[in-house]
Design a protein around this motif. Structure first.
Motif, PDB file in Angstrom:
ATOM      1  N   ALA A  16       0.823  -1.206   0.000  1.00  0.00           N
ATOM      2  CA  ALA A  16       0.000   0.000   0.000  1.00  0.00           C
ATOM      3  C   ALA A  16       0.856   1.254   0.000  1.00  0.00           C
ATOM      4  N   LEU A  19       2.968   1.375  -3.599  1.00  0.00           N
ATOM      5  CA  LEU A  19       2.207   1.486  -4.846  1.00  0.00           C
ATOM      6  C   LEU A  19       1.106   2.537  -4.777  1.00  0.00           C
ATOM      7  N   VAL A  21      -1.634   2.012  -3.155  1.00  0.00           N
ATOM      8  CA  VAL A  21      -2.863   1.231  -3.167  1.00  0.00           C
ATOM      9  C   VAL A  21      -3.606   1.476  -1.857  1.00  0.00           C
ATOM     10  N   GLU A  22      -4.934   1.560  -1.950  1.00  0.00           N
ATOM     11  CA  GLU A  22      -5.733   1.778  -0.757  1.00  0.00           C
ATOM     12  C   GLU A  22      -6.815   0.714  -0.674  1.00  0.00           C
ATOM     13  N   ARG A  43      -1.663  -8.092 -13.817  1.00  0.00           N
ATOM     14  CA  ARG A  43      -2.049  -7.344 -12.627  1.00  0.00           C
ATOM     15  C   ARG A  43      -0.827  -7.128 -11.751  1.00  0.00           C
ATOM     16  N   HIS A  45      -0.954  -6.232  -8.254  1.00  0.00           N
ATOM     17  CA  HIS A  45      -1.101  -6.644  -6.862  1.00  0.00           C
ATOM     18  C   HIS A  45      -1.834  -7.970  -6.757  1.00  0.00           C
ATOM     19  N   SER A 162     -13.598  -9.798  -7.894  1.00  0.00           N
ATOM     20  CA  SER A 162     -12.928  -8.531  -8.154  1.00  0.00           C
ATOM     21  C   SER A 162     -13.650  -7.685  -9.198  1.00  0.00           C
ATOM     22  N   VAL A 221     -10.334  -2.073  -3.782  1.00  0.00           N
ATOM     23  CA  VAL A 221      -8.926  -1.725  -3.837  1.00  0.00           C
ATOM     24  C   VAL A 221      -8.795  -0.536  -4.782  1.00  0.00           C
ATOM     25  N   LEU A 223      -6.662   1.831  -6.941  1.00  0.00           N
ATOM     26  CA  LEU A 223      -5.360   1.706  -7.588  1.00  0.00           C
ATOM     27  C   LEU A 223      -4.999   2.982  -8.320  1.00  0.00           C
ATOM     28  N   ARG A 225      -3.168   5.118 -11.394  1.00  0.00           N
ATOM     29  CA  ARG A 225      -3.218   4.839 -12.828  1.00  0.00           C
ATOM     30  C   ARG A 225      -2.009   4.048 -13.304  1.00  0.00           C
ATOM     31  N   VAL A 227      -0.232   1.788 -11.709  1.00  0.00           N
ATOM     32  CA  VAL A 227       0.076   0.742 -10.732  1.00  0.00           C
ATOM     33  C   VAL A 227       0.784  -0.452 -11.369  1.00  0.00           C
ATOM     34  N   GLY A 231       4.362  -1.606 -10.183  1.00  0.00           N
ATOM     35  CA  GLY A 231       4.462  -2.936  -9.603  1.00  0.00           C
ATOM     36  C   GLY A 231       5.531  -3.772 -10.268  1.00  0.00           C
TER      37      GLY A 231
END
Length: 845
Positions: A16, A19, A21-22, A43, A45, A162, A221, A223, A225, A227, A231
């Motif tokens: 988090a 990246l 990420v929340e 992907r 994450h 998801s 989640v 993300l 733009r 990410v 990653g």
């Protein structure tokens, strides 16, 4: 290293923070989920469940309890009467055990899970795609073909929900075969967006069914733009330096083998269905089997891990649960997996350690590594590894195999093998190979020892399709290449040398590659001008051919493009189906070679993973129809040899100027800009290669990925330019398709007759040297030794690029009045013995 669950730190913090990420939603989410980084281009994450029993060792009672409680909630939703007719379907590989636990809590109910392991002799009852996964295709292989044919509720179970794409693909596939009124989707966490939720509601209304959703927790989640790029950079940086406990210590533990005395004929899980009768037998046998494990464990084992194997989750989970009640030790459960994930020993990261080992099931579902996460450094005194007999192969016991990896990190390893259940099959049987491991001493039991298990022989397993960006510049969900990567092999030869070898009979054209033509700046400008002028025409042709396929061939076709010219068309057809209908169509590229047929191994893979009746072959255009005939003959031979039926050999094309097929977007011979270039408009992939020293009898045909041409690549730009015009052709396409489908579209083969006439007129005794149509003529100028170009009198801008290429190569363009094509390319026949020119003189004199 402590278990990530018990460190008192949220195991998603590291990702988090780095990246951006929340994780938002229910308060329970941080306890249920951690975050890690995927080693996967689709992907960035990975949501890592703390209660699934896959990546994080956890108490078996906790794992089973979560699934069982979800099943109870489904029962409350349905009521007793509807619950009595429900069937539960779990998803491979992560939710095979979870789905089984839900089925227990629901009724219990009959259970089936999807699988990625084809089983010879077992017919498919369906299949679907999981586009974001590292391995996308799911098979449904119930022993009882009526298991999914009822009209009671179908319960779909996955670990996380998801986007909903996989669920939609599943329901769509099964609803077309066996419509029902109600579906219930069950997951540990529901992470869909508002748009995803609305899409499912619209879909349910469209098919006239009720679709309910049940989850232990929900949220989202968020993300940034970029990410995926960030990653991948993080993975590359930490993968190179991170200690993953894969290096073995000096002292190894002891590996012993234990016979569980598994009841004969009892399925090892839900791959082929699990009924109430099966459940009763398992419940009766569990206490004795767990007691045998307990008796074989050292008395000083304070922390024990029961480790399942990929899709084999439920049986080892239930054994672990029984063991947890029998021994004073702390018992945990997890399984091996195929998912490639970065390991990082930080309390705020969910995957602390990684053990990597070679795939060892037979047939292995794709070559390469498999993994056990959070096992090394977990403080386990004993590991009980539970595999099925298909996985009890020499690779399991090799020096770098799973058994050795576990023994490097635990003093005691106990290996037990559950017989792989295979429904009765007419195929010959072969015994399970014996293992060199010693039998662990256990007290004698009054239970009878079952007869040695026999497993039917299976054909060699072919690898998963290649995907971008590792192979091709297309995004991974656009196409899967059923090819082998020959990028490191030198295959190119000068054009004149290739032509001489081909025409003299010394080599087949598919045994080498031409040097990739690099277009001049003037030619590139011509390509872009041609693209600007033709995008609307192309979009309409894509729409018409795709709608025709859906209306006449299959409501959910599996697109199989002929690499490489057909592949951009397959991608565009897939994009149209998603744009117009919300369909996520599977799309693969296969090799077909004139004179040698289609790649039969690719056909075997397709037939094993999809309904053969859904397969639709796709190409860019037809010339004289040679490939059309080649494909029909090859499919006939394949079906006769393999016993597979239902594959339609007719190609769907954008343009059919030769009148060779019934499914097309247009019969005009116009410029399809993807014909203007080679690999730089086809995902940077070469023509396919078939050469005996490179392609074995069990291999896919080969091709090269020209990574070095990335700066000149326009593959995705071409697709995007055409897709951007889809909205402009929506209104009229329905009427156009209805008019087209009402016409007599029987092929006339007018193009073939024209080619025969041209061959005679120009003294060419091999029709393969006559290439009709704009696309084929362009190929002649780019890849072969052209002799002449015949252009229909009055042909306009569609031939600008042909005229430019002809001028650059010093080739005459001759106008012809009665030509059925816009143009025809003639390959120079100077290497053909006895060939003569139009004036009757020997060309090679």
């Amino acid at each position: 290293m402590k278990n990530a669950v018990n460190d008192g730190v949220w195991s998603g913090r590291w990702v988090a923070e780095r990246l951006g990420v929340e994780l938002v939603g229910d308060e329970r989410l941080p306890a249920l989920l951690g975050l890690a980084l995927r080693r996967n281009p689709k992907r960035a994450h990975l949501l890592v469940s703390n209660v699934l029993g896959k990546h994080v060792p956890q108490s078996p009672s906790v794992i089973y309890g979560h699934g069982f409680c979800l099943g109870r909630r489904v029962r409350e939703l349905l009521g007793a009467s509807e619950a009595a007719s429900a069937v539960v379907l779990g998803y491979a590989e992560t939710a095979t055990g979870l789905g089984h636990c839900v089925a227990d809590g629901l009724g219990p109910a009959p259970y089936l899970h999807s699988t990625r392991r084809p089983v010879a002799g077992v017919a498919r009852a369906g299949g679907f795609e999981e586009s974001h996964s590292h391995a996308t295709s799911h098979l449904l292989l119930p022993e009882d073909p009526t298991l999914l044919a009822g009209d009671g509720p179908l319960i779909l179970v996955d670990d996380e929900f998801s986007t909903g794409n996989t669920i939609l693909n599943t329901i769509r596939d099964l609803h077309e075969r066996h419509p029902r009124r109600r579906y219930v989707v069950v997951a540990l966490v529901d992470m869909r967006s508002t748009e995803d939720t609305s899409r499912l509601q619209r879909f349910a209304a469209g098919i006239g069914a009720q679709v309910d959703v049940i989850a232990a927790a929900s949220g989202a989640v968020l993300l940034p733009r970029n990410v995926l790029e960030k990653g991948q950079q993080l993975v590359a940086r930490h993968e190179a330096v991170q200690q993953t406990y894969e290096r073995a210590p000096e002292h190894r533990g002891r590996v012993a083998r234990l016979d569980l005395r598994w009841p004969g004929g009892l399925p090892d899980g839900g791959r082929h269905g699990f009924t109430q009768a099966h459940r009763n037998r398992l419940e009766a046998a569990l206490p004795a089997m767990a007691a045998r494990i307990a008796a074989a464990l050292p008395h000083d084992s304070g922390r024990v891990l029961v480790l399942g194997f990929e899709e084999l989750m439920y049986a080892p989970l239930r054994l672990a649960g029984e063991l947890e009640r029998l021994v004073p030790a702390e018992v945990c459960f997890s399984t091996t997996t195929r998912s490639p994930v970065l390991a990082l020993d930080d309390p705020g990261y969910a995957i602390r350690t990684r053990l990597a080992f070679p795939a060892h099931d037979d047939p292995a579902d794709g070559p390469g590594e498999r993994y056990a996460y959070n096992v090394a450094g977990g403080g386990f005194d004993s590991v009980v590894a539970v595999v099925d007999s298909a996985a009890d192969t020499p690779a399991l016991h090799a020096p770098d195999g799973l058994a050795a990896r576990l023994a490097a990190h635990a003093p005691h390893v106990l290996l037990t093998v559950v017989p792989s259940y295979v429904p009765e099959s007419p195929l010959p049987e072969s015994p399970v190979p014996e293992s060199p491991l010693p039998e662990s001493p256990v007290p004698e039991s009054d239970s009878p020892v079952p007869e040695p298990t026999h497993v039917p022989e299976r054909p060699a397993m072919l690898p998963e399709p290649l995907r971008g960006p590792a192979f091709s510049s297309y995004p991974p969900d656009e196409v899967g290449w059923l090819l082998q990567d020959l990028s490191d092999v030198t295959l190119e030869a000068p054009t004149e040398e290739r032509e001489e070898a081909i025409q003299s009979g010394g080599a087949h054209y598919a045994e080498s590659l031409p040097v990739e033509y690099q277009p001049s700046e003037e030619y590139q400008e011509l390509f872009h001008a041609a693209l600007d002028a033709s995008t609307l025409r192309l979009a309409r042709a894509v729409a018409v051919v795709t709608e025709t396929v859906i209306a006449e061939r299959s409501p959910r076709p599996v697109l199989v493009s002929l690499a490489r010219a057909g592949t951009p068309v397959g991608v565009l057809m897939r994009r149209w189906a998603r744009f117009r209908h919300g369909l996520e169509l599977p799309h693969y590229a296969v090799s077909i070679v004139r004179g040698r047929g289609i790649d039969t191994n690719a056909l075997r893979w397709l037939a094993a993973h999809h309904d053969p009746q859904d397969i639709v072959f796709v190409d860019g255009w037809t010339g004289k129809g040679a490939i059309t005939r080649e494909l029909a003959e090859a499919i006939g031979e394949f079906e006769a040899k393999e016993g597979v039926t239902g594959i339609d050999p007719e190609i769907a094309v954008l343009a059919d100027p030769g009148s060779c097929v019934r499914t097309y977007g247009t019969r005009e011979d116009f410029l399809i800009p993807s014909a203007c270039l080679n690999s730089t408009v086809s995902g940077l992939i070469s023509r396919t290669v078939l050469r005996a020293d490179l392609v074995g009898p069990d291999d896919f045909h080969g091709a090269k990925f020209y990574r070095g041409l990335a700066a000149a690549d326009v593959s995705v730009a071409f697709l995007d330019a055409v897709s951007a015009r889809f909205s402009e052709v929506c209104d009229g396409v329905g009427t156009e398709v209805r008019e087209l489908t009402a016409e007599d579209r029987t092929p006339t083969w007018a193009g073939w007759r024209a080619v025969e006439r041209i061959s005679e007129d120009y003294g060419i005794h091999d029709v393969n040297l006559v290439k009709p149509g704009v696309g084929e003529t362009t190929r002649v100028l780019l890849r072969r030794v052209p002799w002449k170009i015949l252009a229909r009198t009055g042909a306009g801008a569609d031939l600008d690029h042909v005229r430019l290429l002809a001028a650059q190569r010093g080739v005459v363009v001759e106008e012809v009045g009665d030509l059925p094509y816009t143009c025809v390319g003639l390959i120079h026949p100077k290497y053909t013995r006895g060939a003569t020119g139009a004036d009757g003189r020997a060309v090679n004199a």
